[in-house]
Design an enzyme around this catalytic site. Sequence first.
Site, PDB file in Angstrom:
ATOM      1  N   ASP A 312       0.842  -1.189   0.000  1.00 24.74           N
ATOM      2  CA  ASP A 312       0.000   0.000   0.000  1.00 24.74           C
ATOM      3  C   ASP A 312       0.886   1.251   0.000  1.00 24.74           C
ATOM      4  O   ASP A 312       1.902   1.303   0.693  1.00 24.74           O
ATOM      5  CB  ASP A 312      -0.892  -0.023   1.247  1.00 24.74           C
ATOM      6  CG  ASP A 312      -1.873   1.108   1.285  1.00 24.74           C
ATOM      7  OD1 ASP A 312      -2.604   1.293   0.304  1.00 24.74           O
ATOM      8  OD2 ASP A 312      -1.902   1.831   2.310  1.00 24.74           O
ATOM      9  N   GLU A 349       1.825  -0.175  -4.803  1.00 25.62           N
ATOM     10  CA  GLU A 349       0.869   0.825  -5.249  1.00 25.62           C
ATOM     11  C   GLU A 349       1.684   2.088  -5.526  1.00 25.62           C
ATOM     12  O   GLU A 349       1.933   2.895  -4.630  1.00 25.62           O
ATOM     13  CB  GLU A 349      -0.205   1.097  -4.191  1.00 25.62           C
ATOM     14  CG  GLU A 349      -1.222   2.123  -4.659  1.00 25.62           C
ATOM     15  CD  GLU A 349      -2.096   2.652  -3.547  1.00 25.62           C
ATOM     16  OE1 GLU A 349      -3.150   3.231  -3.847  1.00 25.62           O
ATOM     17  OE2 GLU A 349      -1.728   2.505  -2.361  1.00 25.62           O
TER      18      GLU A 349
END
Length: 580
Positions: A312, A349
């Site tokens: 993330d 990400e």
Amino acid sequence: MNYHDWEPFCVEPLTPNLGESVTLRLRTSATSGLCFLERYGEVERLEMKPVKGGLEITLPMHASPLRYCFFLLKEKVFIGSGGETATLPRYDRFFHLLASPSVPDWAVGAVFFQIFPDRFRNGNPDNDPQKGEWIYQGKPIVKKSWDEPVDPDTGPLQHYGGDLEGILASLDYLQELGVEALYLTPIFPSPSNHRYDAYDYLNIDEHLGGNQAFQKLVNALHARGMRLVLDGVFNHIGNHHADFQRALGDPTSPEASMFTFHPDGSYAAFFGVKTLPKLDYASPLAQERFISGPRSPVRHWLQKGADGWRLDVAHQIGEGGTDRRNLDLLRLLHRTSREENPEAFVFGELFFDTVPTLRAHTLDSSMHYAGFANPLMEWLCGMNVYGQPVKVNVEGAWKTLWDHYASLPMQTRQAMYTLISSHDIPRALWRLKGDIEKFKLALGILLTFPGAPGIYYGDEIGLSQTNAYDDFKGDPMCRATMPWDQTQWNPNVRAWVKKLIGLRKTTPALRRGGLQPLAAPQGVLAFTRVYQKEEIRVFAAPEKVTLRLPRVIDLLAQKEVQGDLSFTGLGVFEVLGKNI
């Protein structure tokens, strides 16, 4: 065709070890040429020798990435990653080849399926969160029935009861569709439905079935030859995590070093959200507890059977509340993962430009927003991901698609997590205002373009959003529940996705092939996929178009065609009788 990409003819071995020799070949009809190699700050000109099919040279893998381009002597052209140029290309347009360790073979071209666990399927109602069971952001949580629409005003408070047992019960459905790997958004204990604010990284949330359900799911996936990638939230943690609570309560505690506290008593947090304190990896303790230590979550879940991590906000991980030493930390995350599982797939990400991070030999790949999802959807819907009107024609879309592809390291090109929808952006069908044919076209490009395509749960059956088209919103409206009543499915869309996945899995050039530009009529996005001696031509036409084709097999219709062909939508053709 002058061609060089990541395939056995062009690069041998495909992923050399540092210091090992590597043979580079250019597929060409030219009989003489040079390799321009950047080595230790100098550019060397090395003679290539003719071989069957082109020119070759063998070099030491002196650095990672290895940077090089080619020059054809008689033709007087350079061949760089972006194609032919009359002058020496910038280093940025040299080919970039990474040394080992690189992308695990199972992830090359693999078809992923992204699941937001609370919304996919409820396999065990007994573990559902109950109305008011706890307080989150000062309000009691909300229990929703499965068919209730998402409420935009109570986003993270809404719990529907989806769990790992529901995913387990759906494996026949997923495998029959052709899915090869699952990517799950966070599954660790958390007070929110999205779980990006976990307070325990070493257990599975009991409302998702707990550790036992996780092990059953992993075992069942592996028995089917499928893989599981988890969401690694290592930039920040939830403010209820014990480490942060100790740091907050005692500034002299060892845990206080794991966070960035300011003189006024505030602390660094993800986008300033105080429930998401940012980890400070200048602290050896933070690195040990979350990344590299023997009981770190990175190691723990790979030991338990996970096949990799999606990181993330990977670009934000760093020191002192910033992204300082980000590349070093990404390398540490990757290296630690590979120590536990030599075939772990670790992608980030990286919402914006992925190229500098991936060229720095950090991760295996990235979510491909900037170089795929954004330009493709801007062309098809006329709106960017922020809801602003844009004017992107097919030439502009292709320029961005090709620019990013050509800039990527060789190994990451076929493993980029390509997508058109996710839990963070509006669903593609909604952005296209329910236009099924355009939606099928977007899915068609997704499943024929280089990379590891990720299907967001529900896209395969035509799931959209309930908000009005003039109310541009992704989260939480893109997180509706998956309908399991098949009368609510669009069977045409599902059959289309299944067909394209099957075609991808049985056509090497669609799964592992390189990318080349392809001339096409105005308004048509076109490209060629090449692998070994196989050439596949893909045409994406929003409006009716007539193509003049050589002798080809229409892979969607499974018949041979030649000459003029009129169609709308996606065309996928294998060229016959051509020695590439």
